[in-house]
Write an enzyme that holds these catalytic residues in place. Sequence first.
Site, mmCIF file in Angstrom:
data_model
loop_
_atom_site.group_PDB
_atom_site.id
_atom_site.type_symbol
_atom_site.label_atom_id
_atom_site.label_comp_id
_atom_site.label_asym_id
_atom_site.label_seq_id
_atom_site.Cartn_x
_atom_site.Cartn_y
_atom_site.Cartn_z
ATOM 1 N N GLU A 1 -24.550 -9.405 1.790
ATOM 2 C CA GLU A 1 -25.374 -10.546 2.216
ATOM 3 C C GLU A 1 -26.703 -10.511 1.377
ATOM 4 O O GLU A 1 -27.215 -11.455 1.030
ATOM 5 C CB GLU A 1 -25.602 -11.043 3.769
ATOM 6 C CG GLU A 1 -24.263 -11.395 4.442
ATOM 7 C CD GLU A 1 -23.357 -10.308 4.784
ATOM 8 O OE1 GLU A 1 -23.844 -9.247 4.850
ATOM 9 O OE2 GLU A 1 -22.470 -10.599 5.295
ATOM 10 N N ASP B 1 -23.529 -17.794 11.371
ATOM 11 C CA ASP B 1 -24.067 -17.837 9.909
ATOM 12 C C ASP B 1 -23.464 -19.136 8.934
ATOM 13 O O ASP B 1 -24.059 -19.908 8.389
ATOM 14 C CB ASP B 1 -23.893 -16.517 9.414
ATOM 15 C CG ASP B 1 -22.463 -15.691 9.773
ATOM 16 O OD1 ASP B 1 -21.726 -16.630 10.217
ATOM 17 O OD2 ASP B 1 -22.364 -14.494 9.403
ATOM 18 N N GLU C 1 -10.965 -15.932 9.784
ATOM 19 C CA GLU C 1 -10.955 -14.672 8.849
ATOM 20 C C GLU C 1 -9.705 -15.120 8.084
ATOM 21 O O GLU C 1 -9.752 -14.877 6.536
ATOM 22 C CB GLU C 1 -10.643 -13.284 9.395
ATOM 23 C CG GLU C 1 -11.825 -12.963 10.482
ATOM 24 C CD GLU C 1 -13.179 -12.668 9.642
ATOM 25 O OE1 GLU C 1 -13.190 -12.468 8.419
ATOM 26 O OE2 GLU C 1 -14.180 -12.258 10.273
ATOM 27 N N ARG D 1 -10.481 -15.594 3.755
ATOM 28 C CA ARG D 1 -10.104 -14.393 3.161
ATOM 29 C C ARG D 1 -8.754 -14.860 2.293
ATOM 30 O O ARG D 1 -8.668 -14.818 1.055
ATOM 31 C CB ARG D 1 -9.733 -13.176 3.713
ATOM 32 C CG ARG D 1 -10.959 -12.718 4.579
ATOM 33 C CD ARG D 1 -10.737 -11.340 5.155
ATOM 34 N NE ARG D 1 -11.957 -11.002 6.034
ATOM 35 C CZ ARG D 1 -12.517 -10.054 6.204
ATOM 36 N NH1 ARG D 1 -12.333 -8.932 5.616
ATOM 37 N NH2 ARG D 1 -13.355 -9.752 7.093
#
Length: 566
Positions: free
Chosen positions: A470, A311, A176, A180
């Site tokens: 998404e 993913d 993350e 980010r």
Amino acid sequence: MVALFQRPTRLLSVLGGIFIFYALVVYLPRNQEPLYSFEYVTGTYDWSALPQRHPVSQITPVPKGPFRKMPKVQFDFASAPTPNKTRQATLADRRSVVKDTFLKSWNSYKTYAWLYDELEPVSGKGKDTFGGWAATVIDALDTLWMMGLKEEFYLAVAAAVTIKWETKETAINFFETTIRHLGGLLSAYDLSKEPALLKKAIEIGDLLYAGFDTPNRMPPFWLDFQKAIDGTIQPGSHEPSASVTSSGVEFTRLAQLTGDDKYYDAIDRVSQFLQRTQNTTRLRGMWPTFANMQSLDLSYESDFTLGALADSLYEYLPKMFAITGGVPMYESMYRGAMDTVTKHLLYRPMTPNQDDILFTGDVTVDAADEPLLKTEGQHLSCFVGGMYGLGGKLFDIPDHVTIGEKIAKGCAWVYDSFPTGIMPEIYGLLRCPSLEPCPWNEEVWREQGDPKLRKGFRNARDPRYLLRPEAIESIFLMYRMTGKEEYQEIAWRMFQSIKNATETELAASAISDVTVTGETQKLDSMESFWFSETLKYFWLIFSSPDLISLDEYVLNTEAHPLLRPK
Ligand SMILES: *[C@@H]1O[C@H](CO)[C@@H](O)[C@H](O)[C@H]1NC(C)=O
Ligand SMILES: *[C@@H]1O[C@H](CO)[C@@H](O)[C@H](O)[C@H]1NC(C)=O
Ligand SMILES: *[C@@H]1O[C@H](CO)[C@@H](O)[C@H](O)[C@H]1NC(C)=O
């Protein structure tokens, strides 16, 4: 520039250990009047000076070109007729609604939660979810720039460049923070060329780079600061495969911008591991949902998905090809993985109208080595449409663009299937026996369907909507790849539904149930991807296709655009 700022850092660090170093950075616009001035605060701990306890003997350099010419990703908008006046006005109106929506959330964040990671959009309080490093500020930077909100942008820059990377936590989430913070700072730099942003990106890049200093050079899921300093980080034995393998796009860009190959070497080793193991798994071509990053043995795991936990491992294959200027390993991994996905994960739902749409589900390989497909859909796996499209364009596989369109339209179909006009987080569908259209079977529906839902649905197992991007991501990408106006219309429907169902007095909120008619229940959560992804894609799809052209940029998995090499 970089060395200049780092030298005093090391010196002071030797003298005093922990310190704070201020530098004044003044932004001079063309008229030479200092409109934006801000103070740079160097991070508390100098991660760049940390010695490697598990050094590598040979550094693989980031590819420096000359790069091969790649096929165009975007539709040739230049040779299509320009939209007429009416259409242009419609698009301008939509942009202005999207911008107002963004500003409402942004202004509330500024008022009630400034420098916290997130605003709680119902109670109006700040909340730290990613270590307390102003995730919303960092994630919003490039969107502010794209929306032309320059004053807000430099206000956010001024805050971002004071982050000291200190935290109350003992560890941070490696993935993350990479997507980010590192991704957000690099993309804001690529757009604005503001040097202080690159400097901040290098600081967090060096902190994250410490995560690769493990016996086998594989990064951990949690990056524990003290262990990093002591040189005792170990990768985990059961990690979400995406979390520990998809930082390639960010570290490649960091290597390109700094000229320091170590950042590329770090992620190249992870990619080599993926290549070595691709054909050793129980579903050849794919990597399991969980990975043993200690033994690096992936041969015994049985679960495979393109959704949560795995993913972006897949998403980054074509993106790595693009940002490295065409390293062949990424094309072969993409082709190998997508052959398996097309064969074993892709399915067509059974619907009354025999809609021409496709979905990807999850596979479990059973004791007899048979792959069993579970026909669930996740909001998270809607990115797959865009991935097929990008792979199809970059590797010249027209079938993949077609499949990508059908998956993107499948996601839009699910949005249209619920009273709120929004997709649930997880839902189940009835399926056709093959990828070909099949007749509707009322009996199967009565046995397996949920009578409260639209015909074709087995359930809405997790009915929440968390402001996720998404679906609009794939719709946006397919628009840029095909030039079809219908995607802008789908996007507008989706936007209105989302705005209507999630709006609070202050901002926008995750909701508990998309299957309700009437008022939705708000969950008081607004993750920073609302700013960096969801609203950015809505902004871009109604903007000129030249704004962040996919032939110039790669978007990381937090939708931060990074420049591709020329
Ligand atoms: C303008 O273009 C849109 C499609 O973009 C079309 O639907 C509309 O009829 C056109 N209007 C005029 C006045 O030509
Ligand atoms: C994996 O298998 C595919 C299909 O057989 C092949 O094309 C590919 O080269 C293999 N990959 C590796 C790394 O051996
Ligand atoms: C907007 O939401 C309300 C409930 O809050 C609902 O009744 C209405 O149908 C929605 N309108 C649209 C256009 O979705």
